[in-house]
Design an enzyme around this catalytic site. Structure first.
Site, mmCIF file in Angstrom:
data_model
loop_
_atom_site.group_PDB
_atom_site.id
_atom_site.type_symbol
_atom_site.label_atom_id
_atom_site.label_comp_id
_atom_site.label_asym_id
_atom_site.label_seq_id
_atom_site.Cartn_x
_atom_site.Cartn_y
_atom_site.Cartn_z
ATOM 1 N N ARG A 1 0.835 -1.217 0.000
ATOM 2 C CA ARG A 1 0.000 0.000 0.000
ATOM 3 C C ARG A 1 0.864 1.259 0.000
ATOM 4 O O ARG A 1 0.519 2.263 -0.624
ATOM 5 C CB ARG A 1 -0.939 -0.041 1.207
ATOM 6 C CG ARG A 1 -2.080 -0.995 0.970
ATOM 7 C CD ARG A 1 -2.653 -1.628 2.205
ATOM 8 N NE ARG A 1 -3.683 -2.592 1.824
ATOM 9 C CZ ARG A 1 -3.431 -3.835 1.410
ATOM 10 N NH1 ARG A 1 -2.184 -4.267 1.319
ATOM 11 N NH2 ARG A 1 -4.411 -4.637 1.066
ATOM 12 N N ASP B 1 -15.640 6.443 11.671
ATOM 13 C CA ASP B 1 -14.510 5.650 11.194
ATOM 14 C C ASP B 1 -13.371 6.609 10.885
ATOM 15 O O ASP B 1 -13.593 7.817 10.715
ATOM 16 C CB ASP B 1 -14.892 4.840 9.943
ATOM 17 C CG ASP B 1 -13.996 3.625 9.775
ATOM 18 O OD1 ASP B 1 -14.383 2.542 10.249
ATOM 19 O OD2 ASP B 1 -12.897 3.754 9.204
#
Lengths: 208, 290
Positions: free
Chosen positions: B44, B153
């Site tokens: 990533r 979140d």
């Protein structure tokens, strides 16, 4: 009624802004309101130079949530000064504070805690030596083995040796076997020692 | 600067840079990545280094550290978080909510008063919508109270999807067909959108749960659902999160954790409570001590 759009009526609180200048947090640690003290502790967790101030407040702090915030702030600082501030709490008569200090020291970097080890391991108080064993289990391999084996081979209190025996069994290092056998030989009539050492032996056999 | 020999040439990240990145993520978000996650993180990271056209990982790390807007950190966090979930996951806790927990919460409340629930780490929204459906379907007293449902979140893209409320078959796998029919509308083959009434009943927001400044606006919460999120945090992050929940909860409020998580290893501020369907963690009522 039932489900309403949360927040649509502005019902949730808003985060306080500009609560205090950094130099005021220390004073707020002594505030009568527990919420202010908790916020001060959280804020001081960003300041390594506040370790002694946070630790000094701990034994006087009656509110469990503020106490937790103080301990968490010290873990966050994670310096030798923070560990030095916590170590005396291991001898506290207050079981909650004692356990909180131990858990916090276990969560700190090894380098921060290591300077406290000699004093704890050499204490006259067997409870402190037990804490030293519990903390030693987190040290680097060489330092850890030396301290755990020494507790097994020499510590006069059986509970210190038992704690070390459980630690070496958990670590699964067969090199600890001679020290374990020495421990068993020093306390031949204690069934708890026999059981713990036998359990460790079996574990090592499984691991090898 | 590190000597050139520390910069791997095969796309891998040097041990020093990997540690720097992990420290930065832990410091800013509470997320903890160990050496075992190196491959996951590295892939990533490489994606973001390429997308930002940074000449090296070290330059990218500097961007993360010093960018005033924090936008790149947000993009990286979005990539690092796992949002795999589905409706009615770990349903036993939803059962617990309507089989006893909420009745206890409202025991001393008058009709019309508020009940506040918070889904912390809601990812793409399946959890808060599952809570909403469970309340509407199975809590007989749902219409007696003003129920506020918050969801948060750290992943802004997941939150966008949660607000949009469009789900595929995989997310709906555990939902009975009649509930799909009642609460969803088909928008494309294999794709359903949750009805507007339900979408509008959840307040979604971007929150880092270990940041006191962000969490402090959550007050008077009665139940926090934080399931399978804290497993991504280290000891300190978990401890911080537990303290934030304690601060946000009303006295007597509950925390529901994932099945493999235990508050006893994070904080001494909560009391475990065994209900027929689940074990929860309760903030002691005022005067009850910790």
């Amino acid at each position: 009624m039932g489900l309403v759009k949360a927040g649509s009526k502005g019902t949730l609180g808003t985060a306080p802004t500009g609560a205090a200048a950094p130099e005021d947090w220390t004073a707020l640690l002594e505030h009568a309101d527990a919420g202010h003290r908790r916020h001060a502790a959280q804020a001081l967790g960003d300041r390594p130079d506040a370790a002694a101030t946070l630790a000094a407040r701990l034994p006087r702090e009656p509110d469990p949530a503020v106490r937790e915030a103080l301990l968490t702030a010290l873990v966050r600082i994670g310096s030798p000064e923070a560990a030095a501030g916590l170590a005396p709490m291991l001898a506290s008569e207050d079981a909650g504070l004692r356990n909180g200090a131990l858990e916090s020291l276990q969560q700190m970097p090894v380098d921060a805690v290591e300077p406290q080890m000699d004093a704890l391991a050499g204490s006259d108080d067997s409870d402190l030596r037990i804490f030293a064993v519990l903390l030693a289990a987190r040290l680097g391999p060489a330092e850890r083995s030396a301290r755990l084996h020494q507790a097994l081979e020499r510590d006069p209190h059986v509970n210190v040796g038992l704690t070390a025996a459980e630690a070496v069994a958990e670590l699964g290092d067969p090199a600890a076997l001679p020290a374990l056998e020495a421990f068993a030989a020093r306390f031949p009539d204690d069934p708890c020692v026999a059981y713990t050492v036998d359990a460790a032996r079996r574990r090592f056999r499984g691991a090898s | 600067m590190a000597p050139p020999s520390e910069e791997p040439t095969d796309g891998a990240v040097s041990p020093a840079d990997y540690r720097t990145l992990c420290d930065l993520l832990r410091e800013r978000t509470g997320l903890s990545f160990t050496e075992a996650k190196r491959y996951y993180v590295q892939r990533r990271l490489a994606e973001r280094v390429e997308a930002t056209r940074m000449p090296s990982v070290r330059d990218y790390l500097n961007l993360l550290r010093f960018q005033a807007s924090g936008a790149e950190m947000q993009l990286l966090v979005n990539l690092m978080t796992v949002n795999e979930t589905y409706f009615f996951r770990e349903k036993y806790q939803l059962d617990c909510l309507v089989n006893g927990m909420l009745d206890e919460v409202v025991r001393h409340r008058r009709p019309g008063e508020r009940v506040r629930l918070w889904s912390a780490g809601c990812a793409t929204g399946e959890e808060p919508y599952s809570i909403a459906i469970t309340l509407l379907e199975r809590w007989p007293r749902v219409d007696e109270f003003q129920i506020e449902l918050y969801a948060s979140d750290i992943d802004s893209m997941a939150l966008d999807r949660a607000r949009e409320g469009v789900y595929g078959e995989r997310s709906l796998q555990a939902l009975p067909a009649e509930l799909v029919e009642r609460y969803f509308r088909p928008v494309a083959p294999g794709s359903w959108r949750i009805i507007d009434e339900l979408r509008e009943s959840v307040d979604f927001s971007l929150v880092n749960i270990v940041d006191p400044a962000q969490v402090r606006r959550f007050t008077g919460i009665d139940v926090v659902f934080c399931r399978n999120l804290l497993i991504y945090f280290d000891d300190l992050g978990r401890r911080n999160a537990a303290a934030m929940f304690h601060e946000a909860l009303s006295p007597g409020g509950f925390v529901a954790l994932g099945h493999s998580e235990s508050m006893s290893r994070m904080s001494s501020l909560f009391v475990p409570r065994r209900f027929p369907d689940a074990i929860l963690y309760q903030k002691p009522a005022e005067g009850a001590g910790a």
